[in-house]
Scaffold this motif. Structure first.
Motif, short mmCIF file in Angstrom:
data_model
loop_
_atom_site.label_atom_id
_atom_site.label_comp_id
_atom_site.label_asym_id
_atom_site.label_seq_id
_atom_site.Cartn_x
_atom_site.Cartn_y
_atom_site.Cartn_z
N CYS A 73 35.50 18.34 71.57
CA CYS A 73 36.45 19.28 70.99
C CYS A 73 35.82 20.66 71.03
CB CYS A 73 36.75 18.88 69.54
SG CYS A 73 37.62 20.16 68.62
N SER A 74 36.59 21.63 71.52
CA SER A 74 36.04 22.98 71.59
C SER A 74 36.43 23.80 70.36
CB SER A 74 36.56 23.67 72.85
OG SER A 74 37.98 23.66 72.83
N HIS A 75 37.23 23.20 69.47
CA HIS A 75 37.72 23.96 68.31
C HIS A 75 36.78 23.85 67.11
CE1 HIS A 75 41.19 22.84 70.82
NE2 HIS A 75 41.57 24.06 70.56
N CYS B 287 43.35 20.05 70.37
CA CYS B 287 43.03 19.55 71.71
C CYS B 287 44.21 18.74 72.27
CB CYS B 287 41.83 18.61 71.67
SG CYS B 287 40.23 19.36 71.35
N CYS C 289 40.67 17.03 68.71
CA CYS C 289 41.33 17.36 67.45
C CYS C 289 42.84 17.53 67.68
CB CYS C 289 40.73 18.62 66.84
SG CYS C 289 41.24 20.14 67.67
ZN LIG Z 1 39.84 20.45 69.41
#
Ligand SMILES: [Zn+2]
Length: 267
Positions: free
Chosen positions: A254-256, A172, A169
């Motif tokens: 993506c970790s978000h 990221c 994202c």
């Molecule tokens: Zn992200």
């Protein structure tokens, strides 16, 4: 438009492009180019989201506008000017946070962001992520010299950033980061936020690259590496290249925005 000039997309690619439901947030310098090109490509629908009215100072960069249209909503004037092409153009003269705009964004196949504000970019990406809609953002920045020791233009250029559902994202790729949002909020609070400088030629160049990215995503018009997610343009060097922030970024995760198992692919 003669479809034969688009033969390079192949029958399936061309059919895919024409079937796309698109949305453009921002009908200004970049957004007007985006809407124009989408309509010329013949995509089935273009939703144009912008709450603002055309001002005299906008005419130098909102393509298809003229002084006789000052005072008209920008989204409506683009619809009016392109009404004889095949696409269904639907203006929403309201904020991207309005219920109509959110609903429209979440029903499209691809969204384009063409706004000035970092906070608005974050909101658009959030709404797109919730509905697995790919987002292509276009933005430009010109930094004039502040004193006699600096050149008249310190930097000029912009970027095209592509945020795919389930992939890297804006956060990221460090296209968005907390400092940007905080600085923007502080400038608003202080009344110190300067108008973004813009020029029609750079708006057009970046919008054209964004549309070409769409052709890459949906009609395979890209090299083996696919669409470059973060493209940086330097107008003073006349160069366009992958942004260095892409180095070391995992593009497929993506970790978000969490979306376990959801997956996303061109439909
Ligand atoms: Zn992200």
């Amino acid at each position: 438009m003669s479809d034969s000039r688009l033969a390079f997309l192949g029958a399936a690619g061309l059919a895919k492009i024409k079937s796309l439901r698109t949305a453009v947030v921002g009908a200004g310098g970049s957004g007007s180019h985006l809407v124009q090109q989408l309509a010329h490509l013949g995509v089935v629908s273009v939703i144009i989201i912008d709450p603002d009215w055309l001002e005299r100072s906008n005419v130098n960069r909102v393509v298809m506008s003229h002084y006789g249209l000052v005072g008209q909503p920008k989204a409506e004037l683009l619809q009016w000017r392109l009404r004889r092409l095949r696409s269904r153009l639907e203006p929403i003269v309201d904020s991207v946070e309005s219920p109509d705009a959110i609903a429209a964004l979440q029903q499209c196949d691809v969204c384009f962001g063409a706004v000035d504000h970092w906070g608005t970019r974050h909101l658009i990406e959030y709404f797109c992520r919730m509905a697995f809609v790919p987002l292509i953002d276009v933005g430009m920045q010109i930094t004039p010299g502040r004193n006699a020791d600096e050149p008249p233009i310190v930097s000029a250029g912009g970027q095209v950033v592509t945020s795919l559902p389930c992939g890297a994202c804006f956060w990221c790729m460090e296209f968005l980061h907390d400092d940007l949002i905080t600085r923007e909020r502080t400038e608003y609070a202080d009344g110190a936020r300067a108008l973004q400088q813009q020029v029609v030629s750079i708006n057009g160049l970046l919008a054209s690259q964004a549309i070409t990215n769409m052709l890459g995503l949906f009609a395979g018009f890209a090299g083996a590496g696919g669409v470059t997610r973060y493209i940086s343009y330097n107008a003073l060097d006349q160069t366009m290249r992958p942004h260095p922030n892409l180095l070391g970024v995992g593009l497929d995760t993506c970790s978000h925005y969490r979306a376990e198992g959801a997956g996303w692919a061109v439909r």
